[in-house]
Write an enzyme that holds these catalytic residues in place. Structure first.
Site, short mmCIF file in Angstrom:
data_model
loop_
_atom_site.label_atom_id
_atom_site.label_comp_id
_atom_site.label_asym_id
_atom_site.label_seq_id
_atom_site.Cartn_x
_atom_site.Cartn_y
_atom_site.Cartn_z
N ARG A 230 33.32 44.16 47.80
CA ARG A 230 34.52 43.47 48.11
C ARG A 230 33.98 42.16 48.88
NH1 ARG A 230 36.72 46.07 44.62
NH2 ARG A 230 38.37 47.57 44.92
N HIS A 278 34.23 38.39 39.48
CA HIS A 278 34.70 39.59 39.85
C HIS A 278 34.69 40.72 38.57
CE1 HIS A 278 36.83 42.73 42.80
NE2 HIS A 278 36.34 43.35 41.92
#
Length: 315
Positions: A230, A278
């Site tokens: 993250r 991502h």
């Protein structure tokens, strides 16, 4: 929903903001033919089971009877920040086709840095034919923070490329060929023996900002950072400062604090940073649906069920 019923049917609430939401819906209907599937913003107030991707607080408030909430991905940090129904338990996807993708991504990033392929690409663009001396794997120990299902797969794969591999987690793990360390007392030792640092930790209040100047400066000189977890794990200004100082050679980042990354962000123009949007480990829909459907059909009283999130730890 009756825990003792091996093939429970009932109301299932689906909240899916994913771009492939229609695909999830149609395949879930096929996989759960006995269930009544209601798609948010339609409400099934009687539903005891939900399947969600980036749900809102309004969704949770509209379904007070939920007992089990299946998250469509492995990371549950955003979901755990919501106020959940009183008796609800969260179940994360276990692998769901992501582990092999994560292993591909991390090994590619490690090898690209170790073999200096970015430098060769720059040379080719400048029409330079310039071989470099081979480097020793022993000089590039890889440290993986986070040894859950995905982190274990990554460490096991890195070992096959003959890198020295260290793993760090909150509780001790045992992985063949990997030096495993655990807990806060071993964190400094882990960092000081690492040159390529890989973050695969869940995001919790304890791990937010864990990759900062204090952490990165403990890496062996010429360190390299790879983040597939993250963006909030990393203090971005600290990474840039250590790259500029020369202590870090660079980074590969699949995640950032703000996504999409804003156009003016300095990461875009830092030549030592490689960026991807991502995509290091994306949920494979068919595998995830098979996993979710099998757990729903088993009934939630089945002691063999796994993937439940510990609300105290946040993963």
């Amino acid at each position: 929903m009756n825990d003792s019923n091996p093939n429970p049917a009932g109301a299932v609430a689906l909240c899916c903001s994913h771009v492939e939401g229609a695909t999830w819906e149609s395949r879930l209907r096929a996989a759960l033919p006995k269930a009544s599937l209601t798609v948010w913003p339609a409400v099934a107030a009687e539903a005891e089971c939900a399947i969600v991707w980036s749900p809102t607080q309004a969704f949770m408030d509209a379904h007070p009877r939920l007992r089990v909430i299946f998250n469509m991905g492995a990371g549950v940090d955003a979901l755990m920040r919501l106020r959940l129904p009183t008796h609800a338990r969260v179940v994360r996807i276990e692998d769901g086709g992501m582990a092999v993708q994560m292993a591909d991504y991390v090994c590619h990033a490690v090898l690209r840095h170790f073999r200096e392929f970015d430098a060769y690409a720059d040379d080719a663009a400048a029409h330079n034919w310039r071989p470099r001396k081979p480097r020793l794997r022993a000089d590039f120990p890889v440290g993986v923070m986070g040894l859950g299902a995905l982190g274990l797969r990554v460490t096991e794969t890195l070992v096959k490329f003959d890198f020295p591999v260290l793993g760090w987690s909150q509780s001790i793990k045992h992985v063949e060929g990997v030096t495993c360390l655990a807990g806060a007392d071993a964190f400094d030792e882990f960092l000081s023996r690492t040159r390529i640092l890989v973050c695969m930790l869940p995001l919790t209040p304890l791990t937010r900002d864990i990759v900062c100047s204090a952490t990165l400066s403990r890496l062996l000189p010429g360190g390299y950072f790879i983040n597939v977890a993250r963006g909030a794990h990393l203090v971005e200004s600290d990474l840039l400062a250590l790259i500029q100082s020369g202590h870090l050679a660079g980074a590969t980042l699949d995640v950032t604090r703000e996504e999409p990354l804003p156009p003016g962000h300095p990461f875009w123009t830092c030549p030592q940073i490689a960026l991807t949007p991502h995509i290091a480990g994306q949920t494979v829909i068919d595998e995830a649906i098979t996993q979710i459907a099998s757990k729903i059909n088993a009934g939630f009283g089945d002691p063999r069920l796994s993937g439940f999130v510990d609300p105290e730890r946040g993963y």
